[in-house]
Design an enzyme around this catalytic site. Structure first.
Site, PDB file in Angstrom:
ATOM      1  N   THR A 139      -7.259 -18.804   9.670  1.00 37.66           N
ATOM      2  CA  THR A 139      -7.003 -18.375  10.899  1.00 37.66           C
ATOM      3  C   THR A 139      -8.050 -18.921  12.049  1.00 37.66           C
ATOM      4  O   THR A 139      -9.161 -18.618  11.956  1.00 37.66           O
ATOM      5  CB  THR A 139      -6.881 -16.961  11.114  1.00 37.66           C
ATOM      6  OG1 THR A 139      -5.778 -16.456  10.223  1.00 37.66           O
ATOM      7  CG2 THR A 139      -6.296 -16.376  12.360  1.00 37.66           C
ATOM      8  N   ASP A 185     -12.221 -20.711   6.290  1.00 37.55           N
ATOM      9  CA  ASP A 185     -11.068 -19.579   6.887  1.00 37.55           C
ATOM     10  C   ASP A 185     -10.001 -20.280   7.145  1.00 37.55           C
ATOM     11  O   ASP A 185     -10.074 -21.667   7.571  1.00 37.55           O
ATOM     12  CB  ASP A 185     -11.944 -18.980   7.853  1.00 37.55           C
ATOM     13  CG  ASP A 185     -10.897 -17.569   8.122  1.00 37.55           C
ATOM     14  OD1 ASP A 185     -10.024 -17.245   7.236  1.00 37.55           O
ATOM     15  OD2 ASP A 185     -10.936 -16.836   9.087  1.00 37.55           O
TER      16      ASP A 185
END
Length: 1106
Positions: free
Chosen positions: A373, A371
């Protein structure tokens, strides 16, 4: 005061907590609903009420470890029985003592290792988000105490019994407690009158239940055995039964009792022997041990056959010698301790291993799907831009404090016109890269010509604002359009921002995205807390969903006014639901031209690396009777777009180097994010996942580099498999896209790791070869589906885990090779030794059974432990991942075992032959396997020389096996500090150094102590024979070094590619697009050849683009 290790105590209440208001419960527990307990209060409550855990069912049963040690010593037990059977009391007594010491020491070592692994695994148990001293901390559930304020979100497991005081759309799965299969709706108020059952206490959340929907806050009222689940804790101890183990004839037929009994018996035997439990490697080594036991039996038969099945005392002893020689007695113990040490090291590097299988799997990872973030980026967002339709753009400058709304300055300018020159994304990236490399810590976000803000001096947007132009925290003029935008941003938000007057600092809790928006609203004094205090009332909430990529709330304005729906989410998802844009007299219909303008503004922000969210709202004229029955699709329609927010989340400083390390290691990094493609592309460029200029790539590869989830999901599996390379970036990624990505990697024969934090990520975490959950932002459901948990949510920790996994894999190979080489050498010596016959035509062993036992148990074991503690080699992250299907027993290990064992056995055999037949007269005496006599003098001296030589060769081999391919005299071919680094390198691992040194020195007392030498080890003191023992050492070293040189030069077991160090020491990379002139690297050890980045499509398996 109760000890914290004692059973949990229940706090005294005036009435049951569900009958009290939240304020009354907080008052009785001495806690604060806004700031929670202080650290000192939490520590005091932990001592008073005990740890939050259920009793029983934990720990490692001591008897199982003891039985396991007994089974590991089975060959020695057989040897002991045979020794006593032939009335060799000395040998039998010594073997008995060895068994006792082996089992005792092994028991305590393994028990301690198991306890260590058990305690480390407990670190990955469900964590709790608790509010302490005003800060939201993620702590292990075991230290949650009564009075703690706990935050719950979808997917969380409730850590203790809670009295809820804040909830929104909260539904709990309480099936474990009540048996109710449907989720239970919870509401915090009012207190419940009278006694009611557990299932009807709707203002309580109970330990071990799961949040199915919504969010909440609650006060911990009881923990551990004092919770409702603690009352029925005995029911939680039951283990899941394996299929087909039933003994019922009625349910499964007449043969079921026989089948069930057979399978249960196999389970018991397999568990006892370690064949059906443990990690794949542990099971494989257990099978190896029993295969070797079978080989020992076969070798014993060979000994008996060589002596024509005449089985007197001497023949039995020879069979015992061979049996002891072939078994690596300390193998399982060394493996267990190595794994325990590996888990400890992982914790220090911010990684918690939930499943031991992951320790073995990490070293073989070839692709990491991460991912963005909070993992690749810092997760500390700041709202840098806000585009208000019909008004312009508000820009926040000169601040890096994510939680401080008073820092920085706010500028205003008109939005870029549609006719303006478009932004060159590559030029923008390069300019930003250069600015960062000159020392700027954040991306300088700049727009084109700005008009003069209302009533303010015009500021050139290309210049950094001067101190005299603005002051930190200065406010611009409030206009209705901005006010409407701030209302929507502040109320459609779950984050909290507060100033701690004690610590004199701003504190924020919640999701980083929402914190950024909330802080932006606080800059204009429009924070949610103030608006709620003014009378805004929350009525309903539709939480963010990764499928629809938006969130909505319903509020009523003060004084029973109108009802508003506020929404935020992905721009393309929100604008499709909007019918109008703007506010007041600037409101216009949502036409196709307007959509294009919004998309253009979004792209402008995204091209600067900003995460772009759309903010919208809607007024409801006639509210429904029950908001809970108001369908989401009817809520999120006919919206009015208030504007766009551009949030900047800078990459972590260490991410770029971590991606480069992956590249050097043959690992490809894929970024799967929910962000806009332009935002994802900019961040991916910054950290080196994709190149700044796609022109250096072949056209078909460049086209597949970045895709949206919609584009990727639209492809069939066949079309995905035909892609020249799987996407390195997938934007607007949905949970099912992650699953498809893992499946696509598996079809290409790759070994993939996947990160995840949400409930919907569980399928992809389970499907991945290594599932990685986030310890801070992850839900408990995601953690339970994962193999490892990151305690800091940092991508670099994933790379550290891979490096540690490779180190463990290497070390396991090293000590397995070390132990088995000595066994091969001993077996070779004894098998050929069958030809040495005395006058009675019995075989005379070149090495006594107890001498072999001494070598295997004391001389080999401690160096093997030392090899398990070896640090990572310099090239550990500069080579491709190992083949997980082959495991530790690679062709190279098997061939090395035979080659080195043959050299070792040949050297020992030559020494024995030279002493007995070369210098001596070949007289092997009579009955020299049992006792000493003057006729056995020659044999006993030859044995002493062989014993000393074999001991030293095994010890030297431990140093040689510090590297499987590199020379012992230069383990690190890249270092240039020392011309002859041998002594520095061997002393670096002090445990191994002293194990070798002490083992080598122990030879002399064993050879010379009277009685011990002739009576136990069947050898005697020697003189000139030492020359042969010492002389074999350089011969052995030359043989090992020659084989290593051949492997390096001709690329044996390395795809026929020579791994000799070249002068430029360059590496061919398939990913890793870095601005090398701006980055400090170890060019001497990892130079990068940009010309080979992607052009060469025909590459080795370890480096290919997938």
């Amino acid at each position: 005061m109760a000890s914290k290790n004692s059973g949990s105590q229940k706090p005294p209440f005036s009435k049951p907590p569900y009958q009290l208001s939240a304020d009354e419960v907080a008052q009785e527990l001495g806690t604060n609903l806004e700031t929670g307990l202080s650290p000192s209060q939490a520590k005091q409550n932990l001592g008073q009420y005990g740890e939050n855990k259920l009793e029983g069912g934990e720990g490692v049963p001591m008897w199982k470890v003891f039985i396991k040690q007994i089974s590991n010593a089975m060959v020695l037990i057989i040897a002991m029985a045979l020794s006593y059977g032939v009335k060799d009391w000395i040998e039998g007594g010594v073997i008995t003592a060895v068994i006792f010491l082996n089992v005792t020491i092994g028991f305590f070592q393994e028990y301690r290792a198991e306890k260590t692994m058990d305690s480390l695994r407990s670190l990955s148990s469900p964590t709790a988000a608790v509010l302490r001293d005003g800060n939201l901390d993620h702590v292990a559930s075991i230290i949650v105490v009564p009075g703690d304020i706990v935050e719950l979100k979808t997917g969380d497991v409730v850590p203790a019994d809670l009295r809820l005081f804040e909830a929104m759309n909260l539904e709990m799965d309480e099936a474990l407690l009540t048996g109710e299969s449907l989720p239970v709706f919870k509401e915090p108020e009012p207190p419940i009158e009278g006694e009611v059952g557990v299932g009807d206490r709707t203002n309580m959340a109970f330990s071990s239940s799961t949040v199915v929907k919504g969010r909440a806050r609650g006060i911990v009222t009881s923990t551990g055995m004092a919770t409702e689940i603690g009352v029925i804790a005995e029911t939680l101890k039951g283990k899941t039964k394996k299929p087909s183990r039933s003994m019922s004839r009625k349910k499964h037929g007449n043969f079921q009792p026989v089948k069930g009994a057979t399978l249960k018996t196999w389970d018991a035997i397999g568990k006892l022997l370690g064949l059906t439990v443990g990690t794949p490697l542990q099971r494989k080594l257990a099978k190896l041990a029993y295969c070797l036991l079978l080989c020992a039996v076969v070798l014993a038969i060979i000994v008996f056959a060589a002596n024509k099945f005449r089985i007197p005392h001497e023949v039995v002893i020879y069979a015992i010698s061979l049996g002891i020689a072939i078994i690596p007695e300390s193998l399982i113990a060394v493996l267990t301790i190595t794994m325990a040490v590996g888990m400890k090291t992982m914790v220090k590097r911010k990684v918690i291993v939930r499943k031991l299988d992951a320790l073995e799997a990490l070293g073989g990872v070839s692709n990491i799907c991460s991912d963005k973030t909070g993992t690749l980026t810092q997760g500390r967002m700041i709202t840098r831009k806000a585009w208000i339709p019909g008004v312009g753009i508000y820009t926040v400058d000169r601040t890096e404090e994510a939680a401080n709304p008073t820092s920085g300055v706010i500028r205003f300018g008109e939005a870029r016109a549609a006719t303006s020159e478009p932004i060159d994304a590559n030029r923008t990236f390069e300019r930003q890269q250069e600015a960062r490399d000159q020392g700027r810590s954040a991306l300088a976000l700049k727009f084109v010509d700005e008009t003069e803000p209302r009533g303010r001096k015009r500021i050139d947007p290309e210049d950094t604002p001067n101190e005299e132009d603005f002051e930190d925290g200065a406010l611009l003029e409030m206009v209705p359009e901005l006010e409407a935008f701030l209302h929507s941003s502040a109320l459609c938000n779950l984050a909290t921002v507060r100033f701690d007057s004690t610590k004199k600092q701003w504190q924020a809790t919640g999701d980083p995205t929402e914190i950024a928006l909330q802080v932006f609203c606080h800059r204009f004094d429009y924070g949610k807390k103030k608006l709620v205090a003014d009378g805004w009332k929350a009525l309903q909430e539709y939480p963010f969903d990764s499928e629809v990529k938006r969130m909505s709330v319903i509020f009523q304005e003060p004084n029973n006014g109108r009802y508003f729906i506020f929404a935020k989410g992905a721009v393309e998802r929100i604008i499709d639901l909007c019918t109008n844009v703007g506010f007041g007299d600037k409101q216009t219909p949502m036409t196709e031209e307007m959509k294009q303008e919004i998309t253009r503004q979004m792209t402008t922000l995204a091209d600067q690396g900003l995460r772009v969210l759309a903010i919208a709202r809607r007024t409801i004229d006639r509210p429904p009777e029950d908001w809970n029955e108001f369908p989401r699709d009817e809520v999120e329609e006919n919206l009015v777009l208030m504007g766009l927010a551009g949030l900047y989340d800078p990459p972590r400083l260490e991410t770029k180097d971590a991606v480069r390390k992956c590249t050097n290691a043959g690992i490809q990094v894929h970024m799967l994010t929910g962000d806009h493609p332009s935002t994802a592309r900019v961040i991916a460029r910054e950290v080196g996942i994709i190149p700044a200029d796609f022109g250096i790539l072949p056209a078909d590869v460049a086209q597949s580099m970045v895709k949206t989830a919609a584009e990727f999901d639209a492809l069939t599996n066949e079309e995905v498999d035909r892609l020249p390379a799987l996407p390195f970036v997938i934007a607007r990624c949905a949970p099912n896209t992650k699953v498809r990505m893992i499946d696509a990697l598996h079809r290409r024969g790759r070994y993939a790791a996947m990160t995840g934090d949400g409930v919907n990520d569980s399928p992809s975490l389970k499907r991945a070869d290594v599932g990685i959950a986030m310890g801070l932002a992850g839900s408990d459901v995601a953690k339970s589906a994962s193999d490892i948990v990151l305690t800091d949510d940092n991508f670099e920790s994933i790379v550290n885990a891979v490096e540690e996994g490779r180190r463990m894999f290497d070390n396991i190979q090293k000590f397995i090779l070390h132990l088995l080489v000595s066994n091969v050498g001993e077996v070779m010596l004894l098998i050929i030794g069958l030809a040495f016959r005395d006058r009675d035509n019995f075989s005379v062993f070149p090495l006594a059974p107890l001498a072999i036992l001494w070598i295997n148990m004391l001389t080999s074991s401690f160096p093997a432990f030392g090899l398990g503690l070896e640090k990572a080699t310099s090239d550990i992250m500069r080579r491709p991942p190992h083949d997980t299907k082959v495991g530790v027993f690679t062709k190279q290990i098997l061939v090395d075992m035979v080659v080195y064992g043959t050299i070792m056995g040949a050297c020992s055999l030559c020494t024995f032959v030279i002493i007995v037949y070369g210098v001596g007269d070949g007289n092997l005496g009579v009955n020299c396997n049992s006792k000493y006599s003057s006729e056995c003098d020659l044999v006993f001296k030859a044995r002493a020389a062989v014993f000393a030589q074999l001991t030293w060769l095994i010890l030297i081999s431990a140093w040689e096996f510090k590297s499987i391919r590199r020379s012992m005299f230069r383990f690190d071919p890249y270092q240039t500090e020392h011309r002859f680094p041998f002594f520095r390198d061997v002393y670096r691992n002090k445990f191994l150094f002293y194990a070798v040194a002490i083992g080598a020195a122990s030879v002399f007392p064993v050879v010379y102590i009277p009685g011990l030498n002739t009576g136990v080890f069947k050898h005697k003191g020697i003189t000139w024979e030492w020359a042969l023992s010492f002389g074999a050492i350089p011969v052995f070293i030359c043989g090992v070094e020659a084989w290593k040189f051949i492997k390096r030069k001709y690329g044996l077991f390395n795809n026929r590619e020579s791994d000799r160090v070249k002068k430029d020491a360059s590496l061919s990379l398939r990913q890793g697009f870095f601005t090398m002139a701006k980055t400090v690297t170890r060019t001497s050890s990892a130079g990068i050849s940009r010309s080979t980045t992607m052009e060469k499509r025909s590459v080795a398996r370890g480096d290919e683009v997938v």
